[in-house]
Enzyme design. Structure first.
Site, PDB file in Angstrom:
ATOM      1  N   GLU A   1      46.049  71.063  13.665  1.00 11.68           N
ATOM      2  CA  GLU A   1      44.663  70.907  14.746  1.00 11.68           C
ATOM      3  C   GLU A   1      45.184  71.081  16.213  1.00 11.68           C
ATOM      4  OE1 GLU A   1      43.242  66.828  12.363  1.00 11.68           O
ATOM      5  OE2 GLU A   1      45.359  66.929  13.328  1.00 11.68           O
TER       6      GLU A   1
ATOM      7  N   ASP B   1      49.652  68.806  12.308  1.00 14.03           N
ATOM      8  CA  ASP B   1      49.079  67.280  12.406  1.00 14.03           C
ATOM      9  C   ASP B   1      48.629  67.317  13.947  1.00 14.03           C
ATOM     10  OD1 ASP B   1      47.294  64.946  11.892  1.00 14.03           O
ATOM     11  OD2 ASP B   1      48.959  63.424  13.177  1.00 14.03           O
TER      12      ASP B   1
END
Ligand code: CA
Length: 642
Positions: free
Chosen positions: A361, A332
């Site tokens: 990400e 994340d």
């Protein structure tokens, strides 16, 4: 100057501990406790029978001894399996009672750690359990992103342990209408990797509640412990571990690898996080004024560049990969973590498990890491050759902008064809080779693909939305890179609020909005989309040339077709050495397009209606490509008669 800024240099110069024995280490005869607390005046170990903080009965409180590099140690000669503990950390006359940041298990709600004999949590056959896709590369993966509750909790799922790890350990399940659910559904679809939204211990749900509710879980509390609400008994620290291992074992037995969504970029609460209570402020970044850095938007950013934080994250990922046999990690907001930490994690894990995959990400966010720290963003991808990033360019160009309702390439906008052509080759700007790009058009964030298409095209028939959905999927699965879909995308998943509007951030919206309705596959339009996804996955698996990992192979093998195409119509020629020639077309126009096929006999494998690993129909001379659709041709094998 903040407390941490004053102390930081001294800690980095004198107190870097590199042993791999922090936390509690159990044997039948004794348990060793070690905690890094370089700024403490004293540390004691407190033992409890219960993991519930409402039960205050203390078994014993024992002084720990400071040894090398600020590590406090104590060995208790006894079998402590199942005993709960905390640390009492004293500094400047104040004492904080803290859970062990290295806890392997915890009591209900994660405030007390538990000593555990980990071998007692292993399911039958665990020693021989392994990644079912161990010999494959990351571009061979077909990733399916889901949440423990979403995948199991629908009233019609036919799954008994709804919302639990054990629900995803049930096989042969189906809905009353006979549609496969849970693991059966994933097998039918043909995915290789199940990527599971946070399943470490997070803080937003009260584990004491009979009905704890719903949350995505991007609020880490104990990084090395499974979440209690997914366990059938959150009070028993061993249950959550053994149940998660059972789930992983059954998934592996069914040829599904497991990817874990990990959130090392922020913690649930910086002040309450155990590591920070032991070494105040060390775990998170602060700006020059001493305020918490907040690039994550969640109140704090983890200071991954600090030695003992980096080590903590490395230890944590290594632990999940080895103890739990996790086969991949999705980071994340990796863009808040530094490049050296990402590479350190990968090197450490790959030294024992080269089959583990890593992606995340890579958005660029503002964080107080200092100028000299290089962050794990898309832009820095070339510094992290074994880490892949989500390709938001492909996502937004195909389906339309993230924060608006505009049309995308699959819903009738001709914009961005050049970018998409690059994305198709897996070599878009920052992605130097196809194994660095995760190709997708929807994930848990924002609207589902169905809902986003519907918002862009409110007036068309549902069959038109289905056509666009298929077109988007074809682009994802035919492109070079790592295909990724949100669970339920193949069932035209929709997230509808009680007022009828589409939900674009369902992180706490409950099962009603989030749970996957597997019975949707009984609807004729949805069934057609589902079959199309199955066909695309089977086709991709059948052709190695769709799964290249090297940029030079891409350049040698794939070329753009230049004649008979133009705005809204793209074509590619794939000429693998060991397979027949493949032609791939994408028509984003609202009218059908005629193309000329090169000399010879061809077979169609993908068109607007169907996709398959087997030929659908022959083609020769000319072919018509339907509006908003992909089409794939393969040249007939030349046999001896030529
Ligand atoms: Ca929890």
């Amino acid at each position: 100057m903040s407390f941490m800024e004053k102390n930081y240099k001294r800690l980095e110069n004198e107190y870097c501990y590199s042993g791999h024995d922090l936390g509690s280490t159990w044997t039948k005869e004794k348990t060793a406790f070690k905690v890094w607390a370089p700024l403490a005046d004293s540390v004691s170990l407190r033992l409890y029978k219960s993991g519930d903080t409402d039960d205050r009965e203390v078994l014993e409180t024992l002084f720990m001894k400071e040894e090398d590099k600020g590590v406090y140690c104590l060995t208790v000669e006894d079998d402590l399996h199942g005993i709960y503990y905390t640390y009492l950390v004293e500094r400047d006359g104040e004492t904080a009672e803290v859970c062990d940041p290295y806890a392997k298990s915890v009591g209900v709600n994660g405030d007390r750690a538990m000593v555990i004999d980990l071998s007692s949590t292993d399911p039958e056959g665990w020693e021989s359990d392994m990644n079912p896709h161990i010999a494959e590369g990351i571009t061979d993966a077909v990733i399916y992103e889901g949440h423990i509750r979403d995948l199991t909790a629908a009233p019609n799922s036919g799954i008994y342990e709804k919302g639990k790890f054990l629900g995803l350990a049930e096989t042969g399940t189906h809905t009353p209408s006979g549609d496969a659910s849970g693991i059966e559904h994933m097998k039918e679809l043909g995915i290789t990797h199940l990527h599971i939204l946070p399943m470490y211990d997070f803080s937003s749900l009260d584990e004491k509640e009979e009905e704890p509710g719903y949350n995505w879980g991007y609020d880490p509390k104990n990084y090395n412990v499974p979440e209690g609400t997914y366990s059938t008994d959150p009070y028993d620290g061993a249950a959550r571990i053994s149940e998660l291992k059972q789930m992983i074992k059954v998934l592996h037995d069914n040829k599904i690898s497991v990817v874990m969504d990990v959130v090392y970029n922020h913690v649930a609460d910086a002040a309450e996080f155990s590591f920070n209570k032991i070494v105040p402020g060390y775990f998170v970044r602060t700006d020059k004024k001493g305020n918490l850095s907040n690039g994550s938007g969640c109140g704090n950013d983890v200071a991954s560049e600090r030695f003992m934080v980096r080590k903590f994250i490395e230890d944590s990922v290594y632990y999940w990969a080895t103890e739990y046999h996790i086969d991949g990690f999705r980071f994340d907001l990796a863009g808040l973590i530094d490049v050296d930490t990402i590479n350190g994690i990968i090197n450490r894990v790959k030294s024992v498990r080269p089959d583990v995959i890593f992606y995340g990400e890579g958005w660029s966010l503002h964080t107080a890491a200092g100028r000299r720290v290089s962050l794990a963003t898309q832009k820095n991808s070339s510094k992290m050759p074994e880490f892949a990033f989500f390709n938001d360019t492909m996502r937004d160009t195909l389906r339309g902008g993230l924060f608006d309702k505009t049309k995308g390439y699959v819903s009738g906008s001709l914009k961005g064809q050049r970018k998409l052509a690059k994305c198709f080759t897996g070599l878009y700007k920052w992605s130097k080779s196809p194994d660095r790009t995760v190709n997708y058009v929807s994930c848990h964030d924002n609207n589902t693909l169905h809902d986003r298409l519907r918002m862009a095209c409110p007036d068309v028939y549902e069959t038109e939305i289905a056509r666009m959905n298929k077109f988007a999927a074809a682009f994802v699965f035919l492109s070079q890179g790592i295909p990724f879909i949100q669970a339920g995308e193949e069932l035209m998943r929709t997230k509808v609020n009680t007022n009828g509007s589409f939900n674009e951030n369902s992180y706490k919206a409950g099962d009603g909005v989030n749970a996957i309705n597997y019975s949707a596959a009984s609807d004729e339009i949805v069934r057609d989309v589902y079959e199309y996804y199955k066909g695309l996955i089977a086709f991709r698996k059948a052709h190695r040339v769709l799964r290249l990992s090297d940029r030079y192979d891409v350049k040698k093998t794939i070329s753009r077709i230049r004649s008979g195409v133009g705005e809204g119509l793209m074509g590619f020629k794939l000429r693998p050495r060991d397979e027949e020639e493949i032609l791939v077309y994408f028509n984003a126009c609202m009218n059908q397009r005629l193309i000329v096929l090169p000399y010879g006999d061809w077979d169609v494998y993908v068109d607007a209606d169907r996709a398959s690993a087997e030929p659908l129909k022959p083609a020769k001379g000319f072919a018509t490509i339907q509006p908003l659709s992909a089409m794939v041709f393969i040249r007939h094998k030349r046999t001896g008669d030529l």
